[in-house]
Scaffold this motif. Structure first.
Motif, PDB file in Angstrom:
ATOM      1  N   THR A  95      -0.943  -5.231 -12.924  1.00  0.00           N
ATOM      2  CA  THR A  95      -2.128  -4.435 -13.246  1.00  0.00           C
ATOM      3  C   THR A  95      -2.117  -4.293 -14.767  1.00  0.00           C
ATOM      4  O   THR A  95      -1.715  -3.267 -15.303  1.00  0.00           O
ATOM      5  N   HIS A 103      -0.246   3.876  -9.612  1.00  0.00           N
ATOM      6  CA  HIS A 103      -0.526   2.554  -9.034  1.00  0.00           C
ATOM      7  C   HIS A 103      -0.110   1.413  -9.961  1.00  0.00           C
ATOM      8  O   HIS A 103      -0.270   0.247  -9.600  1.00  0.00           O
ATOM      9  N   THR A 127       2.462   1.661  -3.422  1.00  0.00           N
ATOM     10  CA  THR A 127       1.467   1.942  -4.451  1.00  0.00           C
ATOM     11  C   THR A 127       0.899   3.342  -4.305  1.00  0.00           C
ATOM     12  O   THR A 127       0.592   4.009  -5.307  1.00  0.00           O
ATOM     13  N   THR A 170      -6.199  -1.481  -6.934  1.00  0.00           N
ATOM     14  CA  THR A 170      -6.487  -0.097  -6.559  1.00  0.00           C
ATOM     15  C   THR A 170      -7.960   0.040  -6.188  1.00  0.00           C
ATOM     16  O   THR A 170      -8.817  -0.554  -6.830  1.00  0.00           O
ATOM     17  N   GLY A 177      -4.113   2.241  -2.909  1.00  0.00           N
ATOM     18  CA  GLY A 177      -3.534   0.912  -3.090  1.00  0.00           C
ATOM     19  C   GLY A 177      -4.118  -0.063  -2.086  1.00  0.00           C
ATOM     20  O   GLY A 177      -4.313   0.273  -0.913  1.00  0.00           O
ATOM     21  N   ALA A 224       1.810  -1.904  -8.869  1.00  0.00           N
ATOM     22  CA  ALA A 224       1.318  -2.722  -7.754  1.00  0.00           C
ATOM     23  C   ALA A 224       1.766  -4.175  -7.858  1.00  0.00           C
ATOM     24  O   ALA A 224       2.002  -4.833  -6.837  1.00  0.00           O
ATOM     25  N   LYS A 275       0.825  -1.207   0.000  1.00  0.00           N
ATOM     26  CA  LYS A 275       0.000   0.000   0.000  1.00  0.00           C
ATOM     27  C   LYS A 275       0.860   1.259   0.000  1.00  0.00           C
ATOM     28  O   LYS A 275       0.587   2.221  -0.744  1.00  0.00           O
TER      29      LYS A 275
END
Length: 494
Positions: A362, A275, A178, A464, A477, A278, A175
């Motif tokens: 992602t 993000h 991100t 996200t 995140g 991630a 988190k």
């Protein structure tokens, strides 16, 4: 962020005190059913209909109380059942929503070790808040409760709670990385963050700069990152305990900011593109957790890190890149960049002939169209996909198996190169086509008799959360899938 002290107590509720007593409620057909050993149950229940409380998941009702041991009573909804996942989510949601209270006592009427551990995990995960970049508003930010006591008579092994603490720290790492803006987290600083995370652990971090990437023939990572003045990195994170019989390789997409390159995204689509790393954060955190848990499995994580920006040096549509394994790829859309960096990572991972390769990225908006924002897609070899899905079920993280249809492979044919990174004329099955592209770079086992078992996680939707928090998921995140990856590693270690 202040990390709360989360404790378990088998003591009777009458002997405890806190700013807020938190009780659970499930939504029954005749109205909410209160859980826990609450004082004045009838008085509390009588107010549900008047105040419109239904016991839905994440629904919270706070009431005054005459009990001198507690400043107020809060009721948190668990939804339709009081299962382990519901307990975990309710504990997290209560801790998050009751920021500003100094101390909480949670009584959900639980009595099993599994539910007690789930409540402990939820309370720990729910305390997350990202406040690093707050300035004048920092003082007005409500603080997480400093102590949370979970009422349960169940005996819980210390090792079970220690495991939760490691998992929570792994989620927090993902988190934090991100949520960090692209101006602060870029390839070089991502490498520094990885080195910091691995400090004082039996983990080695090897960083390849642009010169090394060129020497190693990593044309995908170099190509995507060549448009930025902050050049790309390959970060290899290795945990190799003595005597480990299994070796799992991770590959993570680490695009620290994604404009789409010359195939530029609309402005609104860029708003969360810090993000886009991630996946790399997830595999880093899972590897660090494996070392902290001393799992008897070798883990190698390949973090493919670049910024996909627009400049005079950016790759153009129709440019041809040569990947690590020698495959040439015609770039028909520079916004399909994640698969290009991942191709190099998958090739490098394959060269070590691990027992399994799992990549996390992602990767596609198509994954969101197909499965929404709360379920991650898993593609690849059936047995490994099933193992990932089962691990997700065990941790309360939803993953769903998706196919890789043979007939879609033709969409990746190029006029001039070995492969195209997509087919701009066909949008059908975009998530699956991306998975098929990645599969091209998964190598053979050491004896050459078979392809290395491989699974691909598309976390474009789950990585996200742009809305309000829910359950264990906070805004920004999410750290989604990292607990699943740790559970998968535990399976290999066993």
């Amino acid at each position: 962020m202040t990390t709360p002290r989360v404790a378990l107590s088998a003591a009777a509720l009458e002997s405890l005190s806190a700013d807020v007593l938190v009780l659970g409620a499930v939504s029954g057909s005749d109205g909410p059913v209160l859980l826990g050993d609450a004082p004045a149950v009838e008085e509390i229940t009588a107010q549900f209909a008047t105040l419109g409380f239904g016991g839905k998941a994440d629904e919270l009702l706070r009431l005054p109380t005459e009990d001198p041991s507690f400043g107020s009573v809060a009721i948190i909804g668990l939804g339709a059942d009081a299962g382990t996942d519901a307990v975990r989510n309710a504990a997290a949601s209560a801790v998050r929503q009751l920021a500003g209270a100094e101390s909480l006592v949670l009584d959900f009427g639980i009595n099993s070790e599994a539910d007690t551990v789930a409540a402990y995990e939820g309370a720990t995960l729910g305390a997350y808040a990202f406040t690093v970049f707050r300035g004048k508003t920092r003082a007005a930010q409500k603080e997480t409760p400093s102590s949370v006591t979970i009422v349960s008579p169940a005996a819980v092994a210390d090792a079970a709670l220690a495991r939760v603490d490691v998992m929570a720290d792994a989620v927090t790492l993902v988190k934090d990385l991100t949520n960090t803006p692209g101006a602060e987290l870029y390839p070089a600083t991502f490498a520094t963050a990885a080195e910091h995370a691995a400090a004082e652990l039996p983990v080695t971090v090897e960083v390849w700069d642009e010169a090394r990437l060129s020497e190693e023939g990593c044309g995908g990572i170099l190509g995507v990152g060549q448009g930025s003045s902050r050049l790309p990195r390959l970060i290899k994170v290795s945990y190799a305990p003595e005597g480990a019989e299994k070796h799992v390789a991770f590959v993570g997409k680490g695009i620290t900011f994604d404009t789409g390159g010359n195939s530029m995204k609309p402005a609104d689509f860029m708003l969360t593109m810090h993000h886009d790393m991630a996946g790399a954060a997830t595999v880093l955190a899972a590897t660090i957790a494996a070392a902290r848990l001393r799992l008897n499995v070798r883990v190698t994580a390949w973090l493919c890190v670049a910024e996909n920006l627009v400049s005079s040096t950016s790759i153009r549509p129709n440019d041809v890149l040569t990947m690590r394994d020698g495959t040439t790829v015609e770039v028909l859309n520079t916004d399909a960049e994640g698969r290009l960096v991942m191709a190099d990572g998958l090739s490098l991972a394959s060269e070590e002939h691990p027992d399994a390769i799992i990549d996390v990225a992602t990767l596609t908006g198509a994954a969101i169209v197909a499965l929404g924002r709360r379920t991650a897609a898993v593609m690849g070899d059936d047995a490994l996909v099933a193992q990932v899905v089962a691990a997700g079920t065990a941790t309360g993280e939803a993953h769903w198996p998706m196919p890789l249809p043979t007939e879609l492979r033709g969409l990746l044919d190029s006029r001039f190169a070995d492969l195209a990174n997509l087919n701009p004329s066909v949008r059908d099955g975009g998530m699956l086509v991306a998975g098929i592209f990645l599969r091209e770079f998964v190598g053979k086992t050491a004896d050459g008799s078979a392809t290395i078992p491989w699974a691909h996680l598309d976390i474009a939707g789950t990585g996200t959360n742009n809305g309000a928090g829910y359950g264990v998921t906070s805004t920004g995140g999410t750290g989604s899938s990292v607990r699943t990856m740790i559970t998968v590693l535990e399976g290999f270690a066993a």
